[in-house]
Design a protein around this motif. Structure first.
Motif, PDB file in Angstrom:
ATOM      1  N   UNK A 108      41.143  38.027  36.684  1.00  0.00           N
ATOM      2  CA  UNK A 108      38.783  38.294  36.849  1.00  0.00           C
ATOM      3  C   UNK A 108      38.813  39.622  38.122  1.00  0.00           C
ATOM      4  N   UNK A 109      39.411  39.248  38.783  1.00  0.00           N
ATOM      5  CA  UNK A 109      38.928  40.434  40.013  1.00  0.00           C
ATOM      6  C   UNK A 109      39.310  41.828  39.679  1.00  0.00           C
ATOM      7  N   UNK A 113      36.085  44.415  39.816  1.00  0.00           N
ATOM      8  CA  UNK A 113      36.204  45.561  39.937  1.00  0.00           C
ATOM      9  C   UNK A 113      35.809  46.820  39.558  1.00  0.00           C
ATOM     10  N   UNK A 168      43.356  37.580  43.609  1.00  0.00           N
ATOM     11  CA  UNK A 168      42.157  36.473  42.694  1.00  0.00           C
ATOM     12  C   UNK A 168      40.477  37.542  44.307  1.00  0.00           C
ATOM     13  N   UNK A 169      41.858  38.515  44.741  1.00  0.00           N
ATOM     14  CA  UNK A 169      40.806  39.210  45.522  1.00  0.00           C
ATOM     15  C   UNK A 169      40.855  40.553  45.282  1.00  0.00           C
ATOM     16  N   UNK A 170      42.067  41.408  43.899  1.00  0.00           N
ATOM     17  CA  UNK A 170      41.405  42.557  43.629  1.00  0.00           C
ATOM     18  C   UNK A 170      42.581  43.319  44.505  1.00  0.00           C
TER      19      UNK A 170
ATOM     20  N   UNK B  45      34.975  40.174  45.313  1.00  0.00           N
ATOM     21  CA  UNK B  45      36.429  39.795  45.546  1.00  0.00           C
ATOM     22  C   UNK B  45      37.167  40.648  46.350  1.00  0.00           C
ATOM     23  N   UNK B  46      37.180  42.345  45.158  1.00  0.00           N
ATOM     24  CA  UNK B  46      37.543  43.310  45.822  1.00  0.00           C
ATOM     25  C   UNK B  46      37.176  43.587  47.136  1.00  0.00           C
ATOM     26  N   UNK B  47      36.189  43.300  47.887  1.00  0.00           N
ATOM     27  CA  UNK B  47      35.925  43.767  49.331  1.00  0.00           C
ATOM     28  C   UNK B  47      36.587  42.361  50.426  1.00  0.00           C
ATOM     29  N   UNK B  48      35.923  41.646  49.989  1.00  0.00           N
ATOM     30  CA  UNK B  48      36.518  40.588  50.384  1.00  0.00           C
ATOM     31  C   UNK B  48      38.590  40.614  50.998  1.00  0.00           C
TER      32      UNK B  48
END
Lengths: 299, 324
Positions: A108-109, A113, A168-170, B45-48
């Motif tokens: 997902x993440x 990105x 989930x935050x890559x 998401x990546x930034x967080x």
């Protein structure tokens, strides 16, 4: 000269032609014997593990044969009854849950990105992309302790969340890079056609890019699963509640037991713990090996 | 959890209902704000993650490295005392020694094995694909606790290796319990996993143009000469890539040393990897300040070694596109 080079292109690799002559048939046999010998040496530890899991505990340490002298299923029976007071099935379930969620999170993440990095223009693209590349090489130890403190403050120690939430935050930037490289290989004309048809970046992503990403997503899935399955360090730190133990943590319990009686169950459980990885390998080996070849995955 | 999953997906799904009308025709220049906006939606998401799990923690850990912190009371600023303590900490230096030893022995031997087998497989005979996959398999299994336990048992006192060597007259005893040999159990485990760099080498070997081999044959070069003058220079970017990757990984080895030494790095600290000692300081002694300082030492060490490899690469890595 020119004809030789042109010949080489379509399919037939050069030495294969040579392999037909008599002398190189002998060379070919020598080559196969050598490869098979190496293969036997490499796979011996795994074969010995599998064989030993069917040996009685007293036989394991000293018997170097792969096949057991006395064949028994007792080790597996013991494991299924539970290890160190913990249910095997709970540990298997925990491992499965963590790895599955890690796959979902990464796919997902990292896909989102990667699409932004590969196709969209935005002011901070270059610095962000450079930063993302640097984080691939960053040793996790340098963020380990503050991350631990954050998860502790959030009351998440002893739950799966510290292992799953970051996916989930890559945070596994490697997969972002992998998918970026893959998207760059998709012809831009497809995006432009979609733009002419009135699609914005969201639709272009959903209807043009995403359907073409399957091979990259399979590679991401396989490696996410296996890496998180084997991520002993994080599990050791965050899963301090026995109910959340994974197979890896269950196996660790055998480390302090040195009596011969524990070898049998230890190996039986080891076999069960690497079985999912072996199955993944058997099913997806082409994707795995090609994924490594094209992107330099560490594996 | 569910929050993290739901929110961005929602926006991605509902957005097409009102397509950003502006971003049509002149894609490169105009419509910039629209694309900018969309880009940040995809990047959310990546930034967080980058802010909360990478940049923030990096700054925090740098700060913590100058404090005395046990996780339970507030961190107390003590300047460079943690770094000074390291200099006098004998276990720190054993950890440095063990890790450097491991990096210097395991990474080159693993790459050598990988290159040798890649050259062997590059003969393009039938079955190449099968061997390639099979030799790669240990790379996937090697990170597991299970394989570390197998190694621990194979190399134990009276274990298979010990018994095997005794029959040919070498009486080494168990390698695991011998501080002179215990590290080599881990080195052998590392070499066993040569498959991943081998696959990368094979891909590199396939990229070398046949013309070069033909030209070298026309010039009368023998096999060895062709190897040194064609294969190695053309493969040097791949060697470089593999070397950087393996060295960085070797610095961070953990699982096998933890399992094989029972988490203690013994016997006599002979398998006390840097990461194992860091784990011990942080999560057994709760000396979080000291462990943070160690993490930064590790980062700087990896940075320096990588920079040295990059610097040296000018002398030995050959990029065929570039004029000398």
């Amino acid at each position: 000269m020119a004809t030789i080079i042109e010949r080489r292109r379509p399919r037939t690799p050069r030495p294969a032609q040579r392999a037909q002559t008599g002398r190189s048939r002998a060379a070919s046999i020598v080559w196969h014997v050598f490869c098979l010998a190496l293969l036997a040496l490499l796979l011996y530890p795994v074969a010995w593990l599998l064989g030993s899991s069917f040996k009685p505990g007293t036989e394991i340490l000293t018997n170097m044969n792969v096949l057991p002298d006395a064949f028994t299923f007792d080790n597996y029976a013991t494991v299924f009854e539970g290890v160190g007071g913990l249910s095997f099935w709970t540990m298997l379930g925990n491992s499965m849950l963590i790895s599955t969620l890690a796959v979902v999170g990464n796919v997902f993440s990292c896909t989102l990105a990667a699409y932004a990095f590969a196709r969209l223009r935005f002011r901070m693209r270059r610095p962000f992309f450079a930063f993302m590349l640097v984080t691939i090489m960053l040793p996790m130890h340098v963020v380990l302790i503050p991350q631990f403190i954050i998860f502790q403050q959030l009351g998440m120690i002893g739950t799966f969340l510290p292992l799953v939430l970051p996916k989930f935050l890559a945070t596994e930037a490697f997969f972002v890079f992998l998918i970026v490289q893959f998207i760059k290989g998709i012809p831009r004309e497809l995006d432009e056609a979609a733009t002419i048809d009135g699609a914005g970046p969201y639709r272009t992503f959903g209807y043009v890019i995403l359907p073409l990403l399957t091979p990259a997503l399979i590679t991401t899935t396989i490696f996410s699963f296996i890496w998180s399955w084997d991520d002993f360090f994080s599990q050791l730190i965050y899963l301090n509640n026995p109910e959340t133990y994974t197979l890896q943590l269950g196996l660790r319990l055998f480390v302090d037991q040195t009596s011969a009686s524990s070898f049998g169950p230890m190996f039986a459980m080891s076999v069960l713990a690497i079985l999912p990885v072996v199955i993944f390998f058997a099913v997806f080996q082409r994707y795995l090996v090609d994924g490594v070849a094209t992107s330099g995955l560490k594996g | 959890m569910t929050v993290a999953v739901d929110r961005p997906t929602d926006s991605a799904l509902t957005a097409p209902a009102q397509p950003p009308a502006k971003a049509s025709r002149q894609r490169p220049r105009t419509g910039r704000t629209g694309k900018n906006g969309a880009a940040y939606v995809f990047l959310t998401p990546w930034l967080i993650g980058a802010a909360l799990l990478t940049v923030g923690p990096m700054i925090a850990s740098l700060y913590l490295s100058f404090t005395d912190y046990d996780l339970f009371s507030a961190p107390e600023f003590i300047g460079i005392a943690n770094y000074q303590r390291m200099v006098e900490d004998p276990r720190f230096w054993s950890a440095v020694g063990v890790t450097l030893n491991y990096v210097l022995v395991a990474a080159p031997l693993k790459l050598l094995a990988a290159l040798a087998v890649a050259l062997l497989l590059n003969k393009a005979r039938r079955g190449q694909g099968f061997y390639r996959s099979a030799f790669y398999a240990p790379s996937l299994l090697g990170a597991s606790v299970a394989v570390a336990l197998v190694w621990r048992t194979l190399f134990a006192n009276d274990g298979v290796v010990d018994t095997g060597l005794s029959t040919v007259g070498i009486d080494g005893g168990g390698w695991i319990s011998n501080p002179k040999l215990s590290l080599y159990v881990l080195v052998i485990l590392a070499i066993w996993q040569f498959g991943a760099p081998m696959v990368i080498f094979l891909a590199g070997l396939k990229q070398i143009p046949q013309d070069l081999y033909d030209a070298s044959a026309v010039d009368g070069a023998g096999k060895l000469r062709t190897f040194w003058s064609v294969t190695i220079p053309m493969l040097s970017p791949v060697i470089f890539f593999n070397l950087v990757l393996e060295v960085i990984n070797a610095f961070q080895a953990f699982t096998a040393s933890y399992i094989i030494s029972g988490g203690r790095g013994g016997p006599i600290d002979s398998t006390l990897f840097f990461t194992l000692y860091l784990y011990d300081r942080a999560f057994t002694a709760f000396d979080m300040g000291y462990a943070s300082a160690m993490a930064w030492v590790l980062l700087v060490a990896i940075g320096i070694v990588t920079a040295l490899i990059f610097r040296s690469s000018r002398a030995w890595v050959f990029y065929s596109g570039e004029e000398k």
